[in-house]
Enzyme design. Structure first.
Site, short mmCIF file in Angstrom:
data_model
loop_
_atom_site.label_atom_id
_atom_site.label_comp_id
_atom_site.label_asym_id
_atom_site.label_seq_id
_atom_site.Cartn_x
_atom_site.Cartn_y
_atom_site.Cartn_z
N TYR A 330 -51.09 45.53 -11.68
CA TYR A 330 -52.36 45.00 -12.20
C TYR A 330 -52.99 46.04 -13.12
O TYR A 330 -53.22 47.19 -12.73
CB TYR A 330 -53.27 44.70 -11.01
CG TYR A 330 -54.53 43.90 -11.27
CD1 TYR A 330 -54.98 43.59 -12.55
CD2 TYR A 330 -55.30 43.44 -10.21
CE1 TYR A 330 -56.13 42.86 -12.76
CE2 TYR A 330 -56.46 42.70 -10.40
CZ TYR A 330 -56.87 42.42 -11.68
OH TYR A 330 -58.03 41.69 -11.89
N CYS A 331 -53.28 45.65 -14.37
CA CYS A 331 -53.97 46.50 -15.34
C CYS A 331 -53.18 47.79 -15.58
O CYS A 331 -52.00 47.77 -15.88
CB CYS A 331 -55.39 46.75 -14.87
SG CYS A 331 -56.47 47.55 -16.12
N ILE A 332 -53.80 48.96 -15.40
CA ILE A 332 -53.11 50.23 -15.64
C ILE A 332 -51.91 50.38 -14.72
O ILE A 332 -50.91 51.02 -15.07
CB ILE A 332 -54.08 51.42 -15.48
CG1 ILE A 332 -53.41 52.73 -15.91
CG2 ILE A 332 -54.59 51.52 -14.05
CD1 ILE A 332 -54.33 53.93 -15.88
N GLY A 334 -49.99 47.95 -13.95
CA GLY A 334 -48.95 47.18 -14.63
C GLY A 334 -48.31 47.97 -15.74
O GLY A 334 -47.09 47.94 -15.94
N PHE A 358 -50.26 41.59 -14.08
CA PHE A 358 -51.60 41.02 -14.20
C PHE A 358 -52.36 41.78 -15.28
O PHE A 358 -52.48 43.01 -15.20
CB PHE A 358 -52.38 41.15 -12.89
CG PHE A 358 -51.87 40.34 -11.72
CD1 PHE A 358 -50.93 39.34 -11.88
CD2 PHE A 358 -52.37 40.58 -10.45
CE1 PHE A 358 -50.48 38.60 -10.80
CE2 PHE A 358 -51.92 39.84 -9.36
CZ PHE A 358 -50.98 38.86 -9.53
#
Length: 595
Positions: A330-332, A334, A358
């Site tokens: 998720y985000c960083i 990811g 994500f």
């Protein structure tokens, strides 16, 4: 008994009580402000060079195209002067009502008094005329590089939003009306809220968005049942208890961003993605990252990969006895998952069976709205700060993201709390939003320089863990979920990054809403829909034009995709094993550790 001008009784003791409160609160206010941190000018705003460039471009335009400048000025003065005359004529004819108002709707001016009261309506319209004039002047300014122009537009708007009459007591009719209704009690309560916020944040001006006493992590949020089954200096590994008799053989690990805490995915039971995944029959593990301090000064991206991702993968395999694992970033997290997958490919390690991303950026050629803070003036300031302190305090990241939505996350909450005297709402999402984390010094600089500024991952140039990593190395099945109005990870940039991955099995889903609400979107709410398109043309606009809109959450669609890559069903697994005893109940200790 003392009475007011209408004959109503006035209780002088109430006034005396409030005056005593104000005196005590004023002393606390001074004491709280004395602890305020000294923030370097480089972290307070853009460098003077940006404004020098803007001034030079403006004067150059005045010299080369004076008619354009005159046209802007005449348009502005014409509107303001006409409005002034119209307002004067209304009063001259004894009409205590504003002239025609064609300013449209603006949530800041929702009180009827902004429309009906001549004084407040006059202030509102004049402010909006000025706002429009400034915006037009900046938008039409030529002679600046696109990046500088974008930053000038953003910071100009910040100044304009700051000067809104709603942000000042003397020009906010709702706040004044509330003060009269409560005999000034709302102002006393507001001052108390302000002092409490300053005390909570050691003198820093940070508005508490939610009632901090309404929630307890592990008490009424972050309550899905599970156990911490592994811990090292980087993370705690939580294995969640099964919610079904059978589970899919391939375990699933979620790597949440370490910029925030993982329980955004496990707020209340009705909107918990973690709980929902266990109910679909998966053996679920979640990484809960440590909140670093100065002792993590030399912790970099390679450490997050080696001691975080690779360690978590190995521990999950050991606990479950499986050779392959499905993963989510998720985000960083990811972005770092993409780095990890490239490294695994180069090492000949096929542990990861499929990967879900994500709201993830891997191509930073389009930095989105947050890009205004990713230029050298700010990044140089951050580098100096972390070199001195050893870590980037959560204050800076929290403030940056808040200013991307300043009206929603700063000014309106401040008005409600400090002018209206209202108690912050008991809102789980806003509580989480205020529970941010620090970042290690080395990791912060590596991420900002190598990834955000230099876009080394998309270029295949980044070197970590003694390897040169590239998106083209990623050949496992990929599912990416981006969000349509994401102001942190722009969906088009996310799409471009996914297209560069080497996998021949790629699925891209575009959810409605933003960075958080688009992900935390349970099917039961039937709130935000999503777009799908099995093809992945070169341009994201082409993908969107041909995409099909689907009602409701993307969760079931993604789960159907994951199920096909999760193997057969086996007897439900209880958390841990003989070599991984329970160390703590979920949500663990790292998530609630003091900063």
């Amino acid at each position: 008994m003392t009475t007011d001008e209408n004959g109503a009784p006035v209780d002088p003791s109430k006034l005396e009580e409030n005056l005593a409160k104000i005196e005590a609160l004023s002393q606390r206010l001074v004491a709280a402000l004395s602890h305020q941190r000294q923030v370097a000018p480089s972290l307070q705003g853009p460098s003077p060079e940006l404004y020098a460039k803007a001034a030079a471009a403006y004067w150059q335009e005045m010299m080369s195209n004076p008619s354009k400048i005159f046209e802007q000025q005449v348009s502005y003065w014409g509107k303001t002067l006409k409005h002034y005359i119209d307002s004067g004529q209304q009063l001259a004819h004894g009409k205590l009502q504003p002239p025609e108002d064609a300013s449209g709707t603006d949530p800041r001016f929702s009180s009827p008094l902004w429309q009906t009261h001549p004084y407040f309506n006059y202030i509102k319209q004049q402010y909006l005329f000025s706002s429009q004039a400034i915006g037009n002047a900046v938008e039409e300014l030529d002679g600046m590089e696109p990046g500088d122009k974008k930053r000038l537009e953003y910071f100009s708007k910040q100044i304009v939003d700051l000067m809104s009459p709603t942000n000042f007591l003397a020009t906010n009719p709702e706040a004044l009306e509330r003060a009269v209704e409560t005999d000034g009690q709302s102002l006393v309560d507001g001052l108390e809220n302000l002092v409490k916020d300053l005390e909570d944040h050691h003198g820093d001006f940070v508005v508490n968005l939610a009632d901090k006493d309404a929630f307890k992590v592990g008490g009424n949020i972050g309550t899905t049942e599970g156990e911490v089954v592994f811990r090292n200096r980087m993370f705690e590994l939580i294995q969640y208890a099964p919610a079904t008799d059978k589970q899919y053989a391939t375990p699933l690990i979620i790597f949440p961003p370490w910029i925030n805490k993982f329980y955004i995915l496990d707020l209340k039971p009705q909107n918990s993605l973690i709980k929902w995944i266990t109910e679909q029959g998966y053996t679920l593990f979640v990484v809960s990252w440590v909140n670093p301090d100065a002792g993590y000064r030399e912790t970099g991206m390679s450490d997050y990969i080696e001691e975080g991702y690779l360690t978590a993968l190995n521990e999950v395999k050991a606990i479950t006895g499986e050779k392959k694992v499905n993963v989510i970033g998720y985000c960083i997290a990811g972005t770092t998952l993409a780095l990890t997958l490239s490294l695994l490919k180069q090492r000949g390690d096929d542990t990861v069976k499929s990967a879900t991303f994500f709201t993830t950026l891997t191509d930073f050629s389009d930095q989105g709205e947050v890009g205004v803070f990713l230029t050298d003036d700010f990044v140089d300031g951050i580098e100096a700060e972390v070199t001195e302190k050893g870590y980037l305090d959560s204050f800076y990241m929290s403030r940056t993201f808040s200013y991307l939505r300043s009206n929603d996350l700063i000014y309106r909450p401040a008005i409600r709390s400090y002018m209206m005297g209202e108690t912050p709402p008991a809102f789980d999402l806003l509580y989480w939003n205020g529970d941010s984390t620090n970042l290690p010094a080395k990791m912060s600089v590596e991420y900002l320089r190598k990834l955000c500024q230099e876009d080394q991952l998309a270029k295949g140039e980044i070197e970590l863990c003694d390897a040169r990593l590239s998106l083209s190395d990623i050949d496992v099945p990929v599912c990416a979920i981006a969000c349509e109005t994401d102001h942190i990870a722009a969906w088009k940039a996310s799409y471009r990054g996914v297209r560069q991955m080497g996998s021949k099995d790629k699925t891209f889903i575009l959810s409605e809403s933003g960075h958080i609400a688009g992900i935390v979107n349970p099917p039961s709410k039937k709130k935000y829909g999503h777009y799908t398109n099995p093809d992945m043309p070169a341009e994201p606009e082409d993908w969107q034009e041909a995409a099909e809109y689907n009602e409701g959450s993307w969760w079931p669609r993604w789960e159907s995709w994951l199920r096909k890559r999760s193997g057969k069903q086996v007897a439900a697994r209880q958390p841990g094993d003989s070599s991984h005893p329970a160390l703590a109940k979920a949500p663990g200790t790292y998530v609630i550790a003091a900063k």
